[in-house]
Write an enzyme that holds these catalytic residues in place. Sequence first.
Site, PDB file in Angstrom:
ATOM      1  N   THR A 132       0.821  -1.216   0.000  1.00  0.00           N
ATOM      2  CA  THR A 132       0.000   0.000   0.000  1.00  0.00           C
ATOM      3  C   THR A 132       0.852   1.263   0.000  1.00  0.00           C
ATOM      4  O   THR A 132       1.993   1.245   0.485  1.00  0.00           O
ATOM      5  CB  THR A 132      -0.906  -0.008   1.255  1.00  0.00           C
ATOM      6  OG1 THR A 132      -1.539   1.260   1.383  1.00  0.00           O
ATOM      7  CG2 THR A 132      -0.104  -0.252   2.530  1.00  0.00           C
ATOM      8  N   ASP A 133       0.273   2.359  -0.473  1.00  0.00           N
ATOM      9  CA  ASP A 133       0.989   3.645  -0.413  1.00  0.00           C
ATOM     10  C   ASP A 133       1.084   4.176   1.023  1.00  0.00           C
ATOM     11  O   ASP A 133       1.856   5.085   1.300  1.00  0.00           O
ATOM     12  CB  ASP A 133       0.321   4.694  -1.321  1.00  0.00           C
ATOM     13  CG  ASP A 133      -1.126   5.008  -0.968  1.00  0.00           C
ATOM     14  OD1 ASP A 133      -1.675   4.384  -0.041  1.00  0.00           O
ATOM     15  OD2 ASP A 133      -1.714   5.902  -1.628  1.00  0.00           O
ATOM     16  N   GLU A 134       0.276   3.596   1.941  1.00  0.00           N
ATOM     17  CA  GLU A 134       0.265   4.125   3.314  1.00  0.00           C
ATOM     18  C   GLU A 134       1.601   3.921   4.031  1.00  0.00           C
ATOM     19  O   GLU A 134       1.862   4.580   5.032  1.00  0.00           O
ATOM     20  CB  GLU A 134      -0.869   3.487   4.122  1.00  0.00           C
ATOM     21  CG  GLU A 134      -2.222   3.792   3.536  1.00  0.00           C
ATOM     22  CD  GLU A 134      -3.380   3.581   4.502  1.00  0.00           C
ATOM     23  OE1 GLU A 134      -3.143   3.443   5.708  1.00  0.00           O
ATOM     24  OE2 GLU A 134      -4.523   3.573   4.028  1.00  0.00           O
ATOM     25  N   TYR A 157      -2.080  -0.399  10.983  1.00  0.00           N
ATOM     26  CA  TYR A 157      -2.206  -1.058   9.672  1.00  0.00           C
ATOM     27  C   TYR A 157      -0.986  -0.776   8.804  1.00  0.00           C
ATOM     28  O   TYR A 157      -0.312  -1.684   8.319  1.00  0.00           O
ATOM     29  CB  TYR A 157      -3.486  -0.602   8.950  1.00  0.00           C
ATOM     30  CG  TYR A 157      -3.475  -0.928   7.466  1.00  0.00           C
ATOM     31  CD1 TYR A 157      -3.526  -2.247   7.024  1.00  0.00           C
ATOM     32  CD2 TYR A 157      -3.376   0.085   6.496  1.00  0.00           C
ATOM     33  CE1 TYR A 157      -3.483  -2.556   5.664  1.00  0.00           C
ATOM     34  CE2 TYR A 157      -3.345  -0.210   5.140  1.00  0.00           C
ATOM     35  CZ  TYR A 157      -3.396  -1.534   4.732  1.00  0.00           C
ATOM     36  OH  TYR A 157      -3.339  -1.843   3.385  1.00  0.00           O
ATOM     37  N   LYS A 161       2.025  -3.263   7.421  1.00  0.00           N
ATOM     38  CA  LYS A 161       2.315  -3.458   5.994  1.00  0.00           C
ATOM     39  C   LYS A 161       3.771  -3.087   5.693  1.00  0.00           C
ATOM     40  O   LYS A 161       4.448  -3.759   4.915  1.00  0.00           O
ATOM     41  CB  LYS A 161       1.377  -2.623   5.113  1.00  0.00           C
ATOM     42  CG  LYS A 161      -0.067  -3.089   5.078  1.00  0.00           C
ATOM     43  CD  LYS A 161      -0.271  -4.471   4.458  1.00  0.00           C
ATOM     44  CE  LYS A 161      -0.050  -4.516   2.972  1.00  0.00           C
ATOM     45  NZ  LYS A 161      -0.411  -5.844   2.397  1.00  0.00           N
TER      46      LYS A 161
HETATM   47  P1  NAD Z   1      -9.757  -7.233   2.064  1.00  0.00           P
HETATM   48  O1  NAD Z   1      -9.794  -6.962   3.532  1.00  0.00           O
HETATM   49  O2  NAD Z   1     -10.963  -6.982   1.243  1.00  0.00           O
HETATM   50  O3  NAD Z   1      -9.355  -8.765   1.829  1.00  0.00           O
HETATM   51  C1  NAD Z   1      -8.365  -9.418   2.563  1.00  0.00           C
HETATM   52  C2  NAD Z   1      -8.515 -10.917   2.336  1.00  0.00           C
HETATM   53  O4  NAD Z   1      -7.472 -11.570   3.080  1.00  0.00           O
HETATM   54  C3  NAD Z   1      -9.850 -11.484   2.841  1.00  0.00           C
HETATM   55  O5  NAD Z   1     -10.380 -12.370   1.877  1.00  0.00           O
HETATM   56  C4  NAD Z   1      -9.469 -12.227   4.115  1.00  0.00           C
HETATM   57  O6  NAD Z   1     -10.309 -13.339   4.401  1.00  0.00           O
HETATM   58  C5  NAD Z   1      -8.039 -12.666   3.791  1.00  0.00           C
HETATM   59  N1  NAD Z   1      -7.249 -12.889   4.996  1.00  0.00           N
HETATM   60  C6  NAD Z   1      -7.111 -12.044   6.068  1.00  0.00           C
HETATM   61  N2  NAD Z   1      -6.340 -12.605   6.999  1.00  0.00           N
HETATM   62  C7  NAD Z   1      -5.942 -13.824   6.507  1.00  0.00           C
HETATM   63  C8  NAD Z   1      -5.125 -14.857   7.007  1.00  0.00           C
HETATM   64  N3  NAD Z   1      -4.537 -14.767   8.211  1.00  0.00           N
HETATM   65  N4  NAD Z   1      -4.928 -15.945   6.228  1.00  0.00           N
HETATM   66  C9  NAD Z   1      -5.507 -16.048   5.012  1.00  0.00           C
HETATM   67  N5  NAD Z   1      -6.311 -15.103   4.500  1.00  0.00           N
HETATM   68  C10 NAD Z   1      -6.528 -14.006   5.241  1.00  0.00           C
HETATM   69  O7  NAD Z   1      -8.500  -6.448   1.529  1.00  0.00           O
HETATM   70  P2  NAD Z   1      -8.279  -5.695   0.137  1.00  0.00           P
HETATM   71  O8  NAD Z   1      -8.776  -4.323   0.248  1.00  0.00           O
HETATM   72  O9  NAD Z   1      -8.742  -6.579  -0.962  1.00  0.00           O
HETATM   73  O10 NAD Z   1      -6.669  -5.626   0.123  1.00  0.00           O
HETATM   74  C11 NAD Z   1      -5.908  -6.705  -0.399  1.00  0.00           C
HETATM   75  C12 NAD Z   1      -4.439  -6.365  -0.281  1.00  0.00           C
HETATM   76  O11 NAD Z   1      -4.163  -5.165  -0.995  1.00  0.00           O
HETATM   77  C13 NAD Z   1      -3.977  -6.106   1.151  1.00  0.00           C
HETATM   78  O12 NAD Z   1      -2.697  -6.651   1.292  1.00  0.00           O
HETATM   79  C14 NAD Z   1      -3.953  -4.592   1.267  1.00  0.00           C
HETATM   80  O13 NAD Z   1      -2.994  -4.184   2.211  1.00  0.00           O
HETATM   81  C15 NAD Z   1      -3.552  -4.202  -0.141  1.00  0.00           C
HETATM   82  N6  NAD Z   1      -4.016  -2.874  -0.589  1.00  0.00           N
HETATM   83  C16 NAD Z   1      -5.343  -2.517  -0.479  1.00  0.00           C
HETATM   84  C17 NAD Z   1      -5.765  -1.292  -0.983  1.00  0.00           C
HETATM   85  C18 NAD Z   1      -7.219  -0.860  -0.902  1.00  0.00           C
HETATM   86  O14 NAD Z   1      -7.517   0.289  -1.241  1.00  0.00           O
HETATM   87  N7  NAD Z   1      -8.138  -1.716  -0.506  1.00  0.00           N
HETATM   88  C19 NAD Z   1      -4.845  -0.431  -1.573  1.00  0.00           C
HETATM   89  C20 NAD Z   1      -3.491  -0.808  -1.649  1.00  0.00           C
HETATM   90  C21 NAD Z   1      -3.107  -2.053  -1.170  1.00  0.00           C
HETATM   91  O1  DAU Z   2      -4.141   4.057   0.443  1.00  0.00           O
HETATM   92  C1  DAU Z   2      -4.360   2.682   0.346  1.00  0.00           C
HETATM   93  C2  DAU Z   2      -5.213   2.226   1.512  1.00  0.00           C
HETATM   94  O2  DAU Z   2      -6.520   2.736   1.289  1.00  0.00           O
HETATM   95  C3  DAU Z   2      -5.247   0.711   1.672  1.00  0.00           C
HETATM   96  O3  DAU Z   2      -3.960   0.252   1.969  1.00  0.00           O
HETATM   97  C4  DAU Z   2      -6.222   0.299   2.777  1.00  0.00           C
HETATM   98  O4  DAU Z   2      -6.308  -1.110   2.829  1.00  0.00           O
HETATM   99  C5  DAU Z   2      -7.569   0.893   2.461  1.00  0.00           C
HETATM  100  O5  DAU Z   2      -8.466   0.603   3.523  1.00  0.00           O
HETATM  101  C6  DAU Z   2      -7.490   2.405   2.250  1.00  0.00           C
HETATM  102  O6  DAU Z   2      -7.214   3.099   3.498  1.00  0.00           O
HETATM  103  P1  DAU Z   2      -7.970   4.449   3.909  1.00  0.00           P
HETATM  104  O7  DAU Z   2      -7.929   4.572   5.381  1.00  0.00           O
HETATM  105  O8  DAU Z   2      -7.511   5.590   3.081  1.00  0.00           O
HETATM  106  O9  DAU Z   2      -9.463   4.060   3.399  1.00  0.00           O
HETATM  107  P2  DAU Z   2     -10.912   4.274   4.051  1.00  0.00           P
HETATM  108  O10 DAU Z   2     -11.915   3.910   3.011  1.00  0.00           O
HETATM  109  O11 DAU Z   2     -11.031   3.647   5.393  1.00  0.00           O
HETATM  110  O12 DAU Z   2     -10.959   5.866   4.262  1.00  0.00           O
HETATM  111  C7  DAU Z   2     -10.809   6.746   3.170  1.00  0.00           C
HETATM  112  C8  DAU Z   2     -10.849   8.167   3.726  1.00  0.00           C
HETATM  113  O13 DAU Z   2     -12.175   8.440   4.211  1.00  0.00           O
HETATM  114  C9  DAU Z   2      -9.939   8.391   4.921  1.00  0.00           C
HETATM  115  O14 DAU Z   2      -9.415   9.713   4.875  1.00  0.00           O
HETATM  116  C10 DAU Z   2     -10.849   8.235   6.128  1.00  0.00           C
HETATM  117  C11 DAU Z   2     -12.185   8.744   5.613  1.00  0.00           C
HETATM  118  N1  DAU Z   2     -13.392   8.102   6.183  1.00  0.00           N
HETATM  119  C12 DAU Z   2     -13.454   6.743   6.222  1.00  0.00           C
HETATM  120  C13 DAU Z   2     -14.568   6.116   6.741  1.00  0.00           C
HETATM  121  C14 DAU Z   2     -14.641   4.607   6.804  1.00  0.00           C
HETATM  122  C15 DAU Z   2     -14.450   8.888   6.610  1.00  0.00           C
HETATM  123  O15 DAU Z   2     -14.395  10.135   6.548  1.00  0.00           O
HETATM  124  N2  DAU Z   2     -15.556   8.257   7.116  1.00  0.00           N
HETATM  125  C16 DAU Z   2     -15.657   6.910   7.217  1.00  0.00           C
HETATM  126  O16 DAU Z   2     -16.694   6.397   7.718  1.00  0.00           O
END
Ligand code: NAD
Ligand code: DAU
Length: 352
Positions: A132-134, A157, A161
């Site tokens: 992730t970019d975080e 988180y 990561k």
């Molecule tokens: P998600 O939470 O939707 O899915 C995570 C999956 O991992 C789920 O299916 C869960 O059951 C599985 N999992 C969790 N713990 C596990 C374990 N101990 N063993 C096996 N499986 C397990 O997550 P996502 O949003 O699809 O993100 C997927 C990946 O991409 C993550 O590594 C996240 O850090 C990364 N990522 C997410 C975003 C985003 O915006 N969602 C952006 C950048 C990177």
């Molecule tokens: O940048 C990549 C990341 O983006 C991934 O690595 C994470 O897995 C993914 O969850 C996401 O993280 P964020 O914290 O940015 O996403 P989230 O959707 O939780 O929140 C987006 C923005 O909105 C953040 O500034 C917090 C705000 N927010 C979020 C929620 C859930 C609100 O204002 N209200 C809310 O209820």
Amino acid sequence: MRKVILVTGGAGFIGSHVVRLFVTKYPDYRIVNLDSLTYAGNLENLADVKDMPNYTFEKADITDDKTIDALFAKYQFDTVIHLAAESHVDRSIMDPLSFVKTNVLGTGTLLNACRIHWKDHFDEKRFYHISTDEVYGSLGKEGLFTEETRYDPRSPYSSSKAGSDHLVRAYFHTYGLPVIISNCSNNYGSHQFPEKLIPLAIRNIKNSKPVPVYGKGENIRDWLWVNDHARAIDVIFHQGKKGETYNIGGFNEWKNIALIYLLCEIMDKKLNREKGTSAELITFVKDRAGHDLRYAIDATKLNRELGWKPSVQFEEGLEKTVDWYLENETWLENVTSGTYQQYYEKQYEKRV
Ligand code: NAD
Ligand code: DAU
């Protein structure tokens, strides 16, 4: 060329898009989706590909070294695409150690299984880690995250990561394991669990419930359509150089409040509500602890070296996303029944 690919976390949001893309695009590859099916994992996400001959599901936990070892022996994986993680920042604030366990120990367990089973015969092998970019921390008003930006994670988180990224690079430098890492910005699209901003807001607007915006809604995120992330993973998996890192982003920065207003407009249109109705639901609530101000990715390396760029404009992608949630009410009902309610109450009850 035939490959046996282990995809971890394939039942989650991004993982299910990656599995679908690979299973349908590469009939010669065997795709084994390993997922422990936490609250975020849902096999309904893959209902359309579950019977494909090149797809197999294994329910397992990435921190369980004995089971991981047995699965490596059973399938003889030659490549891994590792997505399994605890992924929600707010949950990491409530329960940080589960993030350390899955994201750090789980990644270490997989790396070690590769080291042991591949026994230094690393040709044609790949461990591709999805990050992730975080990990880069929080930007001020100016600048972009590049692959050279110093790590500065600030939530449980993002630090878990970052820890996993460091372990991946350690296995490259110490053992020569052929690794690749990509760091992506915020994804949006179908099948995202409604704890994250966009699907949570869509659900609440649909049900005429308050839409919680943290702080003043001034925080900025760089949004990418999940299918474009899956396309980037495909390109990097096939053409990326081992030991390299690639940033993936949408070149698409939005203040949260501006995004929510846009979403409200789309929802008014889709639900045949009078313009401005949904925006009345916007409710400013207590800010997230340690809330990162701004993320923005410089994805020029990926574009220059491997030719990838996003294919969908945000307004178009957001509209497609809204359509998907409105057309998939049963999916939404199923994932929000049971423990989701407890999480929602704990997270939001004292915030307003
Ligand atoms: P998600 O939470 O939707 O899915 C995570 C999956 O991992 C789920 O299916 C869960 O059951 C599985 N999992 C969790 N713990 C596990 C374990 N101990 N063993 C096996 N499986 C397990 O997550 P996502 O949003 O699809 O993100 C997927 C990946 O991409 C993550 O590594 C996240 O850090 C990364 N990522 C997410 C975003 C985003 O915006 N969602 C952006 C950048 C990177
Ligand atoms: O940048 C990549 C990341 O983006 C991934 O690595 C994470 O897995 C993914 O969850 C996401 O993280 P964020 O914290 O940015 O996403 P989230 O959707 O939780 O929140 C987006 C923005 O909105 C953040 O500034 C917090 C705000 N927010 C979020 C929620 C859930 C609100 O204002 N209200 C809310 O209820």
